[in-house]
Design a protein around this motif. Structure first.
Motif, PDB file in Angstrom:
ATOM      1  N   CYS A 430       0.843  -1.199   0.000  1.00 18.57           N
ATOM      2  CA  CYS A 430       0.000   0.000   0.000  1.00 18.57           C
ATOM      3  C   CYS A 430       0.873   1.242   0.000  1.00 18.57           C
ATOM      4  O   CYS A 430       0.603   2.216  -0.698  1.00 18.57           O
ATOM      5  CB  CYS A 430      -0.896   0.037   1.229  1.00 18.57           C
ATOM      6  SG  CYS A 430      -2.320  -1.031   1.152  1.00 18.57           S
ATOM      7  N   ASN A 431       1.929   1.185   0.811  1.00 14.51           N
ATOM      8  CA  ASN A 431       2.832   2.324   0.919  1.00 14.51           C
ATOM      9  C   ASN A 431       3.435   2.669  -0.437  1.00 14.51           C
ATOM     10  O   ASN A 431       3.521   3.831  -0.832  1.00 14.51           O
ATOM     11  CB  ASN A 431       3.937   1.977   1.935  1.00 14.51           C
ATOM     12  CG  ASN A 431       4.908   3.103   2.128  1.00 14.51           C
ATOM     13  OD1 ASN A 431       4.596   4.254   1.833  1.00 14.51           O
ATOM     14  ND2 ASN A 431       6.081   2.793   2.619  1.00 14.51           N
ATOM     15  N   GLU A 432       3.835   1.617  -1.196  1.00 18.42           N
ATOM     16  CA  GLU A 432       4.392   1.865  -2.527  1.00 18.42           C
ATOM     17  C   GLU A 432       3.293   2.309  -3.493  1.00 18.42           C
ATOM     18  O   GLU A 432       3.509   3.181  -4.328  1.00 18.42           O
ATOM     19  CB  GLU A 432       5.059   0.591  -3.049  1.00 18.42           C
ATOM     20  CG  GLU A 432       6.387   0.309  -2.355  1.00 18.42           C
ATOM     21  CD  GLU A 432       6.797  -1.146  -2.452  1.00 18.42           C
ATOM     22  OE1 GLU A 432       6.127  -1.922  -3.161  1.00 18.42           O
ATOM     23  OE2 GLU A 432       7.789  -1.520  -1.800  1.00 18.42           O
ATOM     24  N   GLY A 433       2.120   1.695  -3.334  1.00 18.85           N
ATOM     25  CA  GLY A 433       1.030   1.987  -4.256  1.00 18.85           C
ATOM     26  C   GLY A 433       0.486   3.396  -4.129  1.00 18.85           C
ATOM     27  O   GLY A 433       0.048   3.991  -5.108  1.00 18.85           O
ATOM     28  N   ALA A 448      -4.919  -2.995  -0.628  1.00 17.03           N
ATOM     29  CA  ALA A 448      -5.931  -2.413   0.270  1.00 17.03           C
ATOM     30  C   ALA A 448      -7.158  -3.315   0.326  1.00 17.03           C
ATOM     31  O   ALA A 448      -7.735  -3.537   1.391  1.00 17.03           O
ATOM     32  CB  ALA A 448      -6.306  -1.019  -0.202  1.00 17.03           C
ATOM     33  N   LEU A 449      -7.521  -3.853  -0.835  1.00 14.66           N
ATOM     34  CA  LEU A 449      -8.684  -4.758  -0.892  1.00 14.66           C
ATOM     35  C   LEU A 449      -8.443  -5.991  -0.023  1.00 14.66           C
ATOM     36  O   LEU A 449      -9.322  -6.428   0.722  1.00 14.66           O
ATOM     37  CB  LEU A 449      -8.939  -5.176  -2.342  1.00 14.66           C
ATOM     38  CG  LEU A 449     -10.135  -6.099  -2.551  1.00 14.66           C
ATOM     39  CD1 LEU A 449     -11.421  -5.302  -2.424  1.00 14.66           C
ATOM     40  CD2 LEU A 449     -10.083  -6.783  -3.893  1.00 14.66           C
ATOM     41  N   PHE A 450      -7.230  -6.541  -0.117  1.00 15.31           N
ATOM     42  CA  PHE A 450      -6.938  -7.730   0.666  1.00 15.31           C
ATOM     43  C   PHE A 450      -6.953  -7.437   2.164  1.00 15.31           C
ATOM     44  O   PHE A 450      -7.497  -8.223   2.946  1.00 15.31           O
ATOM     45  CB  PHE A 450      -5.589  -8.335   0.236  1.00 15.31           C
ATOM     46  CG  PHE A 450      -5.739  -9.302  -0.890  1.00 15.31           C
ATOM     47  CD1 PHE A 450      -5.926 -10.640  -0.630  1.00 15.31           C
ATOM     48  CD2 PHE A 450      -5.718  -8.876  -2.206  1.00 15.31           C
ATOM     49  CE1 PHE A 450      -6.083 -11.542  -1.669  1.00 15.31           C
ATOM     50  CE2 PHE A 450      -5.881  -9.763  -3.244  1.00 15.31           C
ATOM     51  CZ  PHE A 450      -6.062 -11.099  -2.981  1.00 15.31           C
ATOM     52  N   ILE A 451      -6.372  -6.317   2.561  1.00 19.42           N
ATOM     53  CA  ILE A 451      -6.390  -5.965   3.988  1.00 19.42           C
ATOM     54  C   ILE A 451      -7.839  -5.826   4.448  1.00 19.42           C
ATOM     55  O   ILE A 451      -8.252  -6.408   5.452  1.00 19.42           O
ATOM     56  CB  ILE A 451      -5.642  -4.639   4.239  1.00 19.42           C
ATOM     57  CG1 ILE A 451      -4.156  -4.800   3.935  1.00 19.42           C
ATOM     58  CG2 ILE A 451      -5.821  -4.185   5.684  1.00 19.42           C
ATOM     59  CD1 ILE A 451      -3.371  -3.515   4.068  1.00 19.42           C
ATOM     60  N   SER A 452      -8.627  -5.069   3.682  1.00 19.09           N
ATOM     61  CA  SER A 452      -9.999  -4.785   4.099  1.00 19.09           C
ATOM     62  C   SER A 452     -10.824  -6.064   4.176  1.00 19.09           C
ATOM     63  O   SER A 452     -11.572  -6.270   5.132  1.00 19.09           O
ATOM     64  CB  SER A 452     -10.655  -3.805   3.134  1.00 19.09           C
ATOM     65  OG  SER A 452      -9.853  -2.676   2.989  1.00 19.09           O
TER      66      SER A 452
ATOM     67  N   VAL B 145      -5.815   4.108   3.651  1.00 17.90           N
ATOM     68  CA  VAL B 145      -6.570   3.989   2.405  1.00 17.90           C
ATOM     69  C   VAL B 145      -7.600   5.119   2.317  1.00 17.90           C
ATOM     70  O   VAL B 145      -7.755   5.757   1.279  1.00 17.90           O
ATOM     71  CB  VAL B 145      -7.251   2.610   2.311  1.00 17.90           C
ATOM     72  CG1 VAL B 145      -8.138   2.539   1.087  1.00 17.90           C
ATOM     73  CG2 VAL B 145      -6.218   1.518   2.273  1.00 17.90           C
ATOM     74  N   PHE B 146      -8.258   5.363   3.450  1.00 16.21           N
ATOM     75  CA  PHE B 146      -9.207   6.481   3.475  1.00 16.21           C
ATOM     76  C   PHE B 146      -8.487   7.795   3.179  1.00 16.21           C
ATOM     77  O   PHE B 146      -8.997   8.648   2.453  1.00 16.21           O
ATOM     78  CB  PHE B 146      -9.891   6.577   4.833  1.00 16.21           C
ATOM     79  CG  PHE B 146     -11.041   5.635   4.991  1.00 16.21           C
ATOM     80  CD1 PHE B 146     -12.019   5.564   4.018  1.00 16.21           C
ATOM     81  CD2 PHE B 146     -11.152   4.825   6.103  1.00 16.21           C
ATOM     82  CE1 PHE B 146     -13.081   4.687   4.146  1.00 16.21           C
ATOM     83  CE2 PHE B 146     -12.203   3.953   6.246  1.00 16.21           C
ATOM     84  CZ  PHE B 146     -13.167   3.881   5.268  1.00 16.21           C
TER      85      PHE B 146
END
Lengths: 477, 310
Positions: A430-433, A448-452, B145-146
């Protein structure tokens, strides 16, 4: 069936046996169903809860994704595909096999002056801008008709249709003669839309008008490239013009051209490992600590719980970061272990408090007294009676601790305090993305989808377990 | 009441001492020291620097010096930001974090109470289902993410309007604060909505609601005066720890929106092993957290006469 036939069938069924006395007296209060244990009952109620059940399947699916995924999808997560950087998710791609690049002489007109014979006030843009041959990712060759009065041409490339003369994009180069009317572009050409613009110059100033051509190069690959990427072997014979399959990236690639799917699988190992092992360890420690304090009570309890209160009061994130640094990451290490230790050191007091409360409550129950009167020893009471009776609460705590730990890992990796590169974790991905979020959203979206999803599944499962294991709910039915 | 307050405050002071000691030990067990960040220096210069910052003394000695300075409210001078006092760093940057945090808690509390009350009114009907779905989403999606999505939507809004109406990053005006504080408060808002909903549903079955209905009070009056007021109490209890958690936990939002808050200095200080800044920020945050919880407990005693503080 009429009455007479009914009588007949009944009479046929009657035998002497029917008149012999039965040898057992049936109790009126016979148990009609086998008795259910606490866990059987909880499982039945959990199965009725669709949301919890779906979550359970998601959790199982994630476990499969992590464990069996790398066996099915054997792509090295560290392998860079430099021809497909930050590629969006797509279907398998094919490329045309072409010859090695050779120098292109370009088009130089013999019967056209290289130097303008007269300077014009208004220099028109070139006309008939076209591709000289099929544009491929190896080279895009464009040509145009000469302009009378031009002493050269400037070539620009943009990734969207230019809106004005100031929006032509990347200046690729200039031709310094009026009769040189072609250009070859080999600058990182990808298989996407390009807008080439030509502006004529009189040798000093550029004209105010331009002509634009949209070019979509075909994917092409040379033998050297195909060999280095392992797409063909030395022996295989592929004719020019044939198509060969390129590497397939179903979830796209990241900014270094690494396969996202493989990295997500590798990252799942780190994220889920920390997310499940850390809570398991600290819940275990909490059970031991809280059970000990609660069972023995008195001053020992007071001291142990005071210490737990102190640990709770520590600013969690600050100490996570501090501990993580304190345990250090050696060269070549992934940094998973320091994070695990830090999480365990800071996470246990909540469980300890909970278990202590439960133990204090259970200790005064009648069945404990009864067992004690029968001569049960401390360790027997703890193992046989107290721990099994706190299991429900503990299981619920564990399910809610997992998403919290996953969040903490993701948070630390996001601020760059987590696992060390190149080890991927969902948080560090996520940090890189997030850096390329505007141009390549898929690099942020997938991790992010996988974490969520994981956190959501564990939360819903926890809710379901709370309901299923709640003894008050059991008596209500 | 007074005895209770005194006892809690005393326990709070002991807790802060514990935090300070734990930080000191954790920090000094990290290999290396803050002077290693500088360019290679001769042994002589290094000795001078160590003397200046008191690093030449033994660990326990340093601890005693630090503790006595801390009691006088002096956290010393930063190692990496030359001649900048830690007290100044806190004074300059904590208000930023606090403003962001309080605004976030404000949004979270208002949102949580309103949404929670709405779900209780429309129990098991469409609005309830939609709001509870959003709540679960709010709990499950990480704050970064938010934050990223918030910034992305700001960029899109600005592109659409053709001008920079709401600034995308930075700090200063209310426009800068709006989106970051909303993003920061989102998780807490989800938590409070959930709490408010269960609390509202519990209150509905209380006897005093039945009495109020029997008296013939208007439903609106019952809702606001009896149900809502009693249901808010549990929400207030968690608000204290949440204020502290949000104010100290805004790193990510501060990072994404480039807000000059204290969190950034802490992360930076840990990376560079800036002893004094680490100690200062941790002790300050720890004290803030501890006393915020005590404050809310005491206020709670005033708000709800049923609660006896002892």
């Amino acid at each position: 069936m009429t009455d007479s036939t009914l009588l007949k069938t009944r009479l046929q069924a009657v035998s002497n046996l029917d008149f012999s006395p039965s040898d057992t007296v049936q109790s009126a209060e016979q148990i009609s169903r086998p008795s259910l244990s606490y866990w059987q009952d909880a499982w039945i109620r959990l199965k009725k809860n669709t949301r919890a059940l779906v979550s359970l399947y998601i959790v199982i699916g994630l476990a499969l994704f992590t464990l069996a995924g790398p066996i099915l999808w054997q792509v090295d997560p560290a392998l860079q595909d430099l021809n497909q950087l930050s590629q969006a998710p797509s279907l398998p791609k094919q490329a045309i096999f072409v010859e090695e690049h050779t120098r292109w002489e370009g088009i130089v007109l013999e019967n056209f002056p290289a130097e303008p014979e007269a300077f014009l006030d208004v220099l028109p843009a070139p006309t008939n801008l076209r591709t000289a041959e099929t544009a491929t990712t190896q080279a895009v060759r464009i040509a145009w008709d000469p302009v009378v009065g031009a002493g050269g041409y400037a070539v620009y490339r943009n990734q969207h249709l230019p809106e004005s003369i100031n929006d032509l994009g990347l200046p690729l180069g200039t031709k310094l003669a009026g009769n040189e009317v072609s250009y070859e572009d080999r600058l990182n050409v990808e298989g996407r839309d390009y807008y080439y613009s030509i502006v004529s110059t009189d040798g000093y100033d550029e004209s105010d008008t331009y002509i634009t051509l949209k070019v979509t190069p075909d994917l092409a690959i040379t033998k050297t490239e195909a060999l280095s990427r392992g797409l063909i072997t030395e022996e295989s014979i592929v004719a020019n013009g044939e198509t060969i399959d390129l590497e397939f990236h179903p979830f796209g690639t990241d900014y270094l051209g690494r396969d996202m799917l493989a990295r997500l699988m590798e990252g799942a190992r780190v994220s889920l490992f920390i997310g499940i092992v850390a809570p398991f360890l600290y819940v275990m420690f909490g059970i031991f600590y809280g059970g000990f304090a609660g069972y023995f009570g008195g001053n020992l309890d007071a001291i142990l719980m005071r210490f737990a209160d102190f640990v709770v009061a520590l600013p969690f994130l600050l100490f996570m970061i501090l501990f993580k640094i304190a345990f250090g990451i050696g060269p070549g290490e992934s940094g998973v272990l320091p994070m695990l230790i830090a999480l365990v050191l800071l996470g246990w007091p909540a469980t300890a408090r909970l278990v202590r409360g439960q133990v204090l409550q259970i200790r005064t129950q009648g069945y404990i007294e009864a067992a004690r009167l029968l001569g049960a020893k401390d360790h027997y009471l703890i193992i046989r009676h107290i721990i099994p009776n706190t299991m429900g609460v503990i299981l619920v705590t564990l399910t809610f601790a997992v998403p919290a730990a996953i969040f903490t890992e993701a948070f630390l990796s996001f601020i760059g305090m987590g696992v060390a590169p190149p080890t991927p974790s969902w948080g560090s991905m996520c940090n890189e993305g997030v850096k390329t979020m505007l141009s390549h959203p898929h690099e942020l979206f997938f991790p992010a989808l996988f974490i969520s999803t994981t956190v959501l599944a564990f939360n819903l499962l926890g809710d379901g377990l709370t309901e299923a294991l709640d003894s008050r709910m059991r008596s209500r039915e | 009441m007074l005895a209770y307050t005194f006892k809690r405050l005393l326990a709070g002071v002991v807790t802060v001492w514990f935090i300070a000691t734990a930080t000191f030990i954790a920090m000094h067990s990290v290999p290396g020291d803050p002077l290693m960040n500088d360019k290679a220096v001769t042994a002589e210069i290094r000795a001078n620097l160590e003397k200046k910052y008191g690093l030449d003394k033994s660990g326990p000695e340093q601890y005693l010096i630090f503790m006595s300075n801390m009691l006088r409210g002096d956290f010393g001078i930063s190692f990496t930001q030359q001649n900048r006092k830690v007290n100044d760093i806190i004074r300059d940057h904590f208000p930023v974090s606090a403003t962001l945090g309080l605004l976030a808690v404000f949004f979270a509390a208002i949102g949580g109470i309103v949404w929670g009350a709405l779900t209780a009114i429309y129990r098991n009907r469409l609005p309830d289902i939609i709001i509870m779905f959003l709540v679960i989403l709010g709990i499950s999606v990480p704050s970064f993410v938010f934050a990223a999505l918030g910034q992305l939507s700001l960029v899109k809004i600005n592109q659409l309007l053709g001008s920079s109406v709401i600034p995308v990053a930075g700090w200063g005006t209310f426009g800068h604060m709006l989106v970051p504080s909303l993003v920061l408060g989102l998780g807490t808002m989800a938590l409070l909505t959930r709490l408010m909903r269960s609390s509202m549903l519990e209150v509905v079955n209380e006897d005093y609601i039945k009495t109020a209905k029997a008296k013939g009070l208007s439903p609106i009056r019952i809702f606001f005066k009896h149900q809502l007021r009693n249901a808010i109490l549990p929400v207030l209890t968690v608000l204290g720890p949440q204020i502290a958690a949000i104010t100290t936990g805004g790193f990510v939002v501060e990072l994404v929106f480039a807000i000059p808050g204290l969190g950034r200095y802490f992360v930076q200080a840990v990376q560079q092993l800036d002893y004094t800044v680490i100690m200062g920020t941790t002790v300050f945050y720890g004290a803030f957290l501890v006393f915020m919880v005590i404050l809310v407990d005491i206020i709670y005693g005033f708000v709800d006469p049923r609660v006896r503080l002892q």
